[in-house]
Design a protein around this motif. Structure first.
Motif, PDB file in Angstrom:
ATOM      1  N   ALA A  35      43.986 -46.759  85.022  1.00  0.00           N
ATOM      2  CA  ALA A  35      45.151 -45.971  84.610  1.00  0.00           C
ATOM      3  C   ALA A  35      44.795 -45.101  83.404  1.00  0.00           C
ATOM      4  O   ALA A  35      45.153 -43.914  83.351  1.00  0.00           O
ATOM      5  CB  ALA A  35      46.325 -46.885  84.277  1.00  0.00           C
ATOM      6  N   LEU A  36      44.063 -45.665  82.441  1.00  0.00           N
ATOM      7  CA  LEU A  36      43.639 -44.889  81.276  1.00  0.00           C
ATOM      8  C   LEU A  36      42.646 -43.798  81.670  1.00  0.00           C
ATOM      9  O   LEU A  36      42.694 -42.685  81.140  1.00  0.00           O
ATOM     10  CB  LEU A  36      43.002 -45.804  80.232  1.00  0.00           C
ATOM     11  N   ALA A  37      41.735 -44.117  82.595  1.00  0.00           N
ATOM     12  CA  ALA A  37      40.775 -43.113  83.059  1.00  0.00           C
ATOM     13  C   ALA A  37      41.511 -41.932  83.683  1.00  0.00           C
ATOM     14  O   ALA A  37      41.178 -40.760  83.437  1.00  0.00           O
ATOM     15  CB  ALA A  37      39.811 -43.741  84.066  1.00  0.00           C
ATOM     16  N   ARG A  38      42.529 -42.228  84.489  1.00  0.00           N
ATOM     17  CA  ARG A  38      43.314 -41.166  85.110  1.00  0.00           C
ATOM     18  C   ARG A  38      44.074 -40.362  84.056  1.00  0.00           C
ATOM     19  O   ARG A  38      44.218 -39.141  84.179  1.00  0.00           O
ATOM     20  CB  ARG A  38      44.279 -41.779  86.133  1.00  0.00           C
ATOM     21  N   TYR A  39      44.543 -41.025  83.024  1.00  0.00           N
ATOM     22  CA  TYR A  39      45.248 -40.334  81.944  1.00  0.00           C
ATOM     23  C   TYR A  39      44.333 -39.292  81.293  1.00  0.00           C
ATOM     24  O   TYR A  39      44.701 -38.118  81.149  1.00  0.00           O
ATOM     25  CB  TYR A  39      45.721 -41.350  80.912  1.00  0.00           C
ATOM     26  N   PHE A  40      43.140 -39.718  80.903  1.00  0.00           N
ATOM     27  CA  PHE A  40      42.227 -38.789  80.231  1.00  0.00           C
ATOM     28  C   PHE A  40      41.759 -37.684  81.173  1.00  0.00           C
ATOM     29  O   PHE A  40      41.596 -36.532  80.758  1.00  0.00           O
ATOM     30  CB  PHE A  40      41.031 -39.544  79.648  1.00  0.00           C
ATOM     31  N   LYS A  41      41.563 -38.011  82.435  1.00  0.00           N
ATOM     32  CA  LYS A  41      41.173 -36.992  83.416  1.00  0.00           C
ATOM     33  C   LYS A  41      42.275 -35.949  83.554  1.00  0.00           C
ATOM     34  O   LYS A  41      42.010 -34.730  83.592  1.00  0.00           O
ATOM     35  CB  LYS A  41      40.888 -37.657  84.766  1.00  0.00           C
ATOM     36  N   THR A  42      43.525 -36.408  83.603  1.00  0.00           N
ATOM     37  CA  THR A  42      44.664 -35.491  83.728  1.00  0.00           C
ATOM     38  C   THR A  42      44.748 -34.537  82.544  1.00  0.00           C
ATOM     39  O   THR A  42      45.104 -33.364  82.695  1.00  0.00           O
ATOM     40  CB  THR A  42      45.978 -36.298  83.843  1.00  0.00           C
ATOM     41  N   LYS A  43      44.364 -35.034  81.366  1.00  0.00           N
ATOM     42  CA  LYS A  43      44.441 -34.198  80.165  1.00  0.00           C
ATOM     43  C   LYS A  43      43.208 -33.322  79.966  1.00  0.00           C
ATOM     44  O   LYS A  43      43.136 -32.557  79.005  1.00  0.00           O
ATOM     45  CB  LYS A  43      44.655 -35.081  78.926  1.00  0.00           C
ATOM     46  N   GLY A  44      42.241 -33.413  80.868  1.00  0.00           N
ATOM     47  CA  GLY A  44      41.104 -32.498  80.823  1.00  0.00           C
ATOM     48  C   GLY A  44      39.837 -33.040  80.212  1.00  0.00           C
ATOM     49  O   GLY A  44      38.868 -32.284  79.986  1.00  0.00           O
ATOM     50  N   ALA A  45      39.783 -34.345  79.930  1.00  0.00           N
ATOM     51  CA  ALA A  45      38.559 -34.929  79.370  1.00  0.00           C
ATOM     52  C   ALA A  45      37.500 -35.111  80.458  1.00  0.00           C
ATOM     53  O   ALA A  45      37.818 -35.165  81.649  1.00  0.00           O
ATOM     54  CB  ALA A  45      38.874 -36.272  78.714  1.00  0.00           C
ATOM     55  N   MET A  46      36.244 -35.239  80.026  1.00  0.00           N
ATOM     56  CA  MET A  46      35.169 -35.641  80.929  1.00  0.00           C
ATOM     57  C   MET A  46      35.189 -37.165  80.994  1.00  0.00           C
ATOM     58  O   MET A  46      35.007 -37.846  79.985  1.00  0.00           O
ATOM     59  CB  MET A  46      33.819 -35.150  80.396  1.00  0.00           C
ATOM     60  N   VAL A  47      35.438 -37.724  82.170  1.00  0.00           N
ATOM     61  CA  VAL A  47      35.609 -39.163  82.336  1.00  0.00           C
ATOM     62  C   VAL A  47      34.583 -39.695  83.327  1.00  0.00           C
ATOM     63  O   VAL A  47      34.442 -39.173  84.438  1.00  0.00           O
ATOM     64  CB  VAL A  47      37.030 -39.500  82.843  1.00  0.00           C
ATOM     65  N   THR A  48      33.852 -40.725  82.925  1.00  0.00           N
ATOM     66  CA  THR A  48      32.925 -41.432  83.813  1.00  0.00           C
ATOM     67  C   THR A  48      33.034 -42.919  83.528  1.00  0.00           C
ATOM     68  O   THR A  48      33.678 -43.332  82.549  1.00  0.00           O
ATOM     69  CB  THR A  48      31.469 -40.980  83.609  1.00  0.00           C
TER      70      THR A  48
END
Length: 465
Positions: A35-48
């Motif tokens: 859920a947190l990964a999706r949050y940061f992805k939605t806000k435009g962060a690079m998530v891995t």
């Protein structure tokens, strides 16, 4: 600007593009972590991220352009990570975690990130040793469906939306407040819900008294003009305080909110909700289990406190499809019923089986149960046995260890030996599937928080033949 400041500025930016932000998750496939990964992805962060095994959830994350790898390999991790988020389930010896810590990266738990996210929002936090995922998801769905709007951080996959996270322009966060590792004590609710305070996570707390102390401390974090909604009759209820406090219970009129005139029609519950301050008639819930009527009372009370229109509350609850693995019908026809449920605490097992019995009073109930954790099995063997005895027939699977190493003398046999039910047996996974193929039980509920969910579809296919 240090890393936490950079992340907080990123969080509070409407667009999210305050410089390039890189967030790495160790244990990204966990329900809260994803859920947190999706949050940061939605806000435009690079998530891995890393996880131990491929699961449907990690596959969904990859489909959302989040890179996930499944080997402990420091050559595969981002060296430019602004923050590294890990779950307590990850061992301290994990190679990637060790690398990041030894090289002085900002390494934090999921609870720390939730604290950063929620510092500047209106927060509805749902805690409890069981029931919190359903109540959190109900509230988030009802706020979304009614048009009120919220950001949702869920501990399960909402069947209406096939996700455990969504965002909104309304700066309101609905959060599952996890008591494990005392994580929920980093939150500061405007509205707090407490569904239960049973003994659980005794590997962390040691005693029931310490579990209760943590929940009391959780209520002390409610904003001074905030609201607490708690299950009626909880131990230490006199210590659970807030500026506004409602209690709820589905069958006790001493509670501030209770259900009345409950009926079962066409597999759905229909009832009225009575409060000391208001009444809501002709409520309809298409989710099995009397405990879910009770869960709906908490969610309805939140909505009423937020002054959402009655008709919108009833409409939202009526079209609530539930949560994956929370009393979820995997199969329902005129020959067989197969229910999939995450229940892994004795109280959850009892609630699920009582719910099945209320909906199918004449049917023979077959339970396939996978105990979760050696410590929990050891602590609650008597209680598990008593709860499982509600069924007519029980198949126990071996214990799912999760983060634990085996404990001497602790196996599923410990529960089996304490059960009074005559029709009981302990089978491994393959033997269980062979048994289902041979006997094809009419009504089956599969219970557990381990990997028993991977067996639901094979059982379904057998029953459909």
């Amino acid at each position: 600007m240090n890393a936490p400041q950079k992340i907080k500025q990123f969080i509070n930016s409407p667009s999210g593009n305050v410089g390039d932000v890189v967030v790495y998750f160790i244990g990204i496939g966990g329900i809260g972590m994803s859920a947190l990964a999706r949050y940061f992805k939605t806000k435009g962060a690079m998530v891995t991220g890393y996880d131990r095994t491929v699961t449907p959830l990690t596959q969904q994350l990859e489909a959302e352009d989040i890179d996930v790898h499944f080997e402990e390999d420091i050559n595969m991790i981002p060296k430019n990570a602004d923050v590294v988020v890990y779950t307590p389930a990850i061992p301290s010896t994990h190679k990637e975690l060790v690398y990041y810590k030894e090289n002085n990266y900002t390494v934090v738990k999921r609870s720390d990130v939730l604290q950063w996210i929620t510092e500047s929002s209106y927060d509805i936090c749902v805690g409890g040793t069981h029931g919190k995922t359903t109540v959190t998801t109900m509230i988030a769905h009802m706020l979304r469906d009614s048009g009120y709007g919220c950001n949702a951080f869920l501990g399960g996959i909402a069947a209406n939306y096939q996700t455990n996270f969504w965002s909104s322009d309304n700066n309101v966060d609905v959060i599952e407040a996890d008591e494990y590792d005392r994580s929920f004590l980093k939150l500061s609710p405007d509205i707090a819900v407490i569904t239960a305070m049973d003994a659980d996570h005794l590997d962390i707390y040691g005693t029931l008294e310490e579990v209760e102390n943590a929940f009391v401390a959780f209520t002390k974090r409610i904003h001074k003009d905030g609201c607490l909604i708690s299950k009626y009759g909880l131990n230490r209820s006199e210590d659970l305080t807030a500026a506004t406090h409602y209690t709820y219970c589905y069958d006790n009129k001493e509670a501030d909110v209770y259900a009345d005139d409950i009926k079962v029609e066409d597999g759905a519950y229909k009832y009225n909700v009575i409060s000391k301050d208001w009444e809501l008639y002709d409520v309809e819930l298409h989710m099995g289990g009397l405990h879910n009527i009770e869960n709906s009372l908490a969610a309805i009370t939140v909505c009423k406190y937020l002054e959402i229109d009655d008709s919108k509350i009833k409409k939202a609850l009526k079209n609530f499809k539930g949560i994956h693995r929370r009393f979820e019908y995997a199969l329902k026809n005129n020959k067989h019923v197969l229910i999939d449920d995450y229940g892994h605490h004795p109280a959850e097992v009892k609630a699920a089986l009582t719910g099945v019995r209320s909906l199918f009073p004449e049917e023979k109930i077959t339970v396939i149960f996978q105990p979760h954790l050696f410590s929990r099995t050891n602590d609650f063997a008597d209680e598990f046995a008593k709860s499982l005895d509600i069924a007519d027939e029980v198949v126990l699977l071996p214990i799912y260890p999760a983060r634990e190493k085996p404990m001497e003398g602790v196996t599923s046999q410990l529960i089996l030996d304490k059960m009074q039910l005559p029709q009981k047996q302990l089978l491994d996974k393959n033997a269980m599937l062979d048994w289902v193929k041979l006997y094809k039980p009419q009504l089956v509920i599969m219970l557990g928080a381990g990997d028993i969910d991977a067996l639901v579809q094979p059982v379904k296919k057998i029953l459909e033949l």
